[in-house]
Scaffold this active site. Structure first.
Site, PDB file in Angstrom:
ATOM      1  N   LYS A 144     -11.575   2.064   3.189  1.00  0.00           N
ATOM      2  CA  LYS A 144     -10.593   2.952   3.052  1.00  0.00           C
ATOM      3  C   LYS A 144     -11.186   3.926   3.606  1.00  0.00           C
ATOM      4  O   LYS A 144     -10.668   5.150   3.405  1.00  0.00           O
ATOM      5  CB  LYS A 144      -9.355   2.162   1.532  1.00  0.00           C
ATOM      6  CG  LYS A 144      -8.352   1.477   2.097  1.00  0.00           C
ATOM      7  CD  LYS A 144      -7.161   1.656   0.337  1.00  0.00           C
ATOM      8  CE  LYS A 144      -6.471   0.133   0.671  1.00  0.00           C
ATOM      9  NZ  LYS A 144      -5.688   0.323  -0.441  1.00  0.00           N
ATOM     10  N   GLY A 159      -6.847  -7.848   5.337  1.00  0.00           N
ATOM     11  CA  GLY A 159      -5.771  -8.195   5.105  1.00  0.00           C
ATOM     12  C   GLY A 159      -4.841  -8.778   6.201  1.00  0.00           C
ATOM     13  O   GLY A 159      -4.961  -9.775   6.600  1.00  0.00           O
ATOM     14  N   ALA A 174     -14.565   0.456   1.023  1.00  0.00           N
ATOM     15  CA  ALA A 174     -15.432   0.743   1.155  1.00  0.00           C
ATOM     16  C   ALA A 174     -14.750   1.750   2.778  1.00  0.00           C
ATOM     17  O   ALA A 174     -14.616   2.219   3.094  1.00  0.00           O
ATOM     18  CB  ALA A 174     -16.638  -0.349   1.980  1.00  0.00           C
ATOM     19  N   HIS A 196      -0.354   3.192   9.621  1.00  0.00           N
ATOM     20  CA  HIS A 196       0.365   3.131   8.484  1.00  0.00           C
ATOM     21  C   HIS A 196      -0.756   4.047   8.361  1.00  0.00           C
ATOM     22  O   HIS A 196       0.229   5.285   7.903  1.00  0.00           O
ATOM     23  CB  HIS A 196       0.911   2.286   8.168  1.00  0.00           C
ATOM     24  CG  HIS A 196      -0.283   1.260   7.355  1.00  0.00           C
ATOM     25  ND1 HIS A 196      -0.804   1.343   8.453  1.00  0.00           N
ATOM     26  CD2 HIS A 196       0.143   0.619   6.367  1.00  0.00           C
ATOM     27  CE1 HIS A 196      -1.889  -0.169   7.921  1.00  0.00           C
ATOM     28  NE2 HIS A 196      -1.444  -0.055   6.724  1.00  0.00           N
ATOM     29  N   ASP A 245      -0.910   3.192  -1.732  1.00  0.00           N
ATOM     30  CA  ASP A 245      -0.795   1.618  -1.577  1.00  0.00           C
ATOM     31  C   ASP A 245       0.002   1.217  -0.417  1.00  0.00           C
ATOM     32  O   ASP A 245       1.432   2.220   0.330  1.00  0.00           O
ATOM     33  CB  ASP A 245       0.629   1.925  -2.807  1.00  0.00           C
ATOM     34  CG  ASP A 245       0.432   0.477  -3.381  1.00  0.00           C
ATOM     35  OD1 ASP A 245       0.158  -0.473  -3.400  1.00  0.00           O
ATOM     36  OD2 ASP A 245       1.968  -0.011  -3.523  1.00  0.00           O
ATOM     37  N   SER A 246      -0.200   0.114   0.155  1.00  0.00           N
ATOM     38  CA  SER A 246       0.727  -0.209   1.341  1.00  0.00           C
ATOM     39  C   SER A 246       0.611  -1.754   1.321  1.00  0.00           C
ATOM     40  O   SER A 246       0.005  -2.027   0.669  1.00  0.00           O
ATOM     41  CB  SER A 246      -0.977   0.269   2.378  1.00  0.00           C
ATOM     42  OG  SER A 246      -2.674   0.051   2.014  1.00  0.00           O
TER      43      SER A 246
END
EC number: 3.6.1.66
Length: 199
Positions: free
Chosen positions: A13, A156, A11, A183, A73-74
């Site tokens: 993101k 994260g 959620a 980023h 994708d990070s």
């Protein structure tokens, strides 16, 4: 209103993309997450690069739903670990998405690394797949790895990542501050021209 599928169940993101779109004045897009569409088989993330994984996720989502789909994708690339954990960031400690275990393992691996060699960068590749084609962009956020977690925002590795332009960790920044520099914020900004064509 054009529906745009964000190929994620995170959620945060979804909220981040919404803030980026709002700040850029892009309206007319209704954002859906994977929880808002019928389940479909998702291929495992086996790409060697962030770009490969993001594109695979967006392609899967578009093929299954027919909706324009964006995926990212990070992860964290640490200089002293030759760019690792990289695409393995979410499962660095073994179990996918165990943020605390990943963070503690990384801190342990860097315990003896001096402050001047603790450089790192958050990397995000974002892919948009629609009937009009495919677009893949990359954003990077340079910084260093702190010796202990700080702050309770973000997710994260945010509590141990200190951006180059700040003395605070990413977890100590407000959502607006993080969006402007992060980023993913940088990658999404590069994706805006392609997103505007959907409206």
């Amino acid at each position: 209103m054009t529906r745009l599928l964000v190929a994620s169940r995170n959620a945060k993101k979804l909220a981040e993309l919404r803030r980026v779109l709002d700040a850029a004045g892009v309206s007319g897009l209704e954002l859906l997450s994977l929880t808002g569409v019928p389940d479909f088989p998702e291929a495992p993330e086996t790409g060697a690069t962030f770009e490969e994984n993001a594109l695979a996720k967006a392609r899967d989502a578009f093929a299954a739903t027919g909706l324009p789909s964006v995926a990212d994708d990070s992860g964290l690339a640490v200089d002293a670990l030759n760019g690792m954990p990289g695409v393995l960031s979410a499962r660095w400690a073994g179990a996918h998405g165990d943020d605390e275990a990943n963070l503690q393992l990384l801190l342990g691996q860097l315990r003896d690394v001096p402050d001047d060699r603790r450089g790192a960068a958050f990397v995000s590749a974002c892919a948009l797949v629609s009937a009009a084609g495919e677009t893949v962009v990359r954003g990077e956020w340079a910084g260093t790895i702190a010796r202990a977690p700080r702050g309770d925002g973000g997710f994260g590795y945010d509590p141990i990542f200190v951006p180059t332009e700040s003395s605070r960790s990413a977890a100590e920044l407000s959502p607006a501050e993080k969006d402007a520099a992060s980023h993913r914020g940088r990658a999404l900004a590069l994706l805006l021209p392609a997103l505007r064509t959907l409206v």
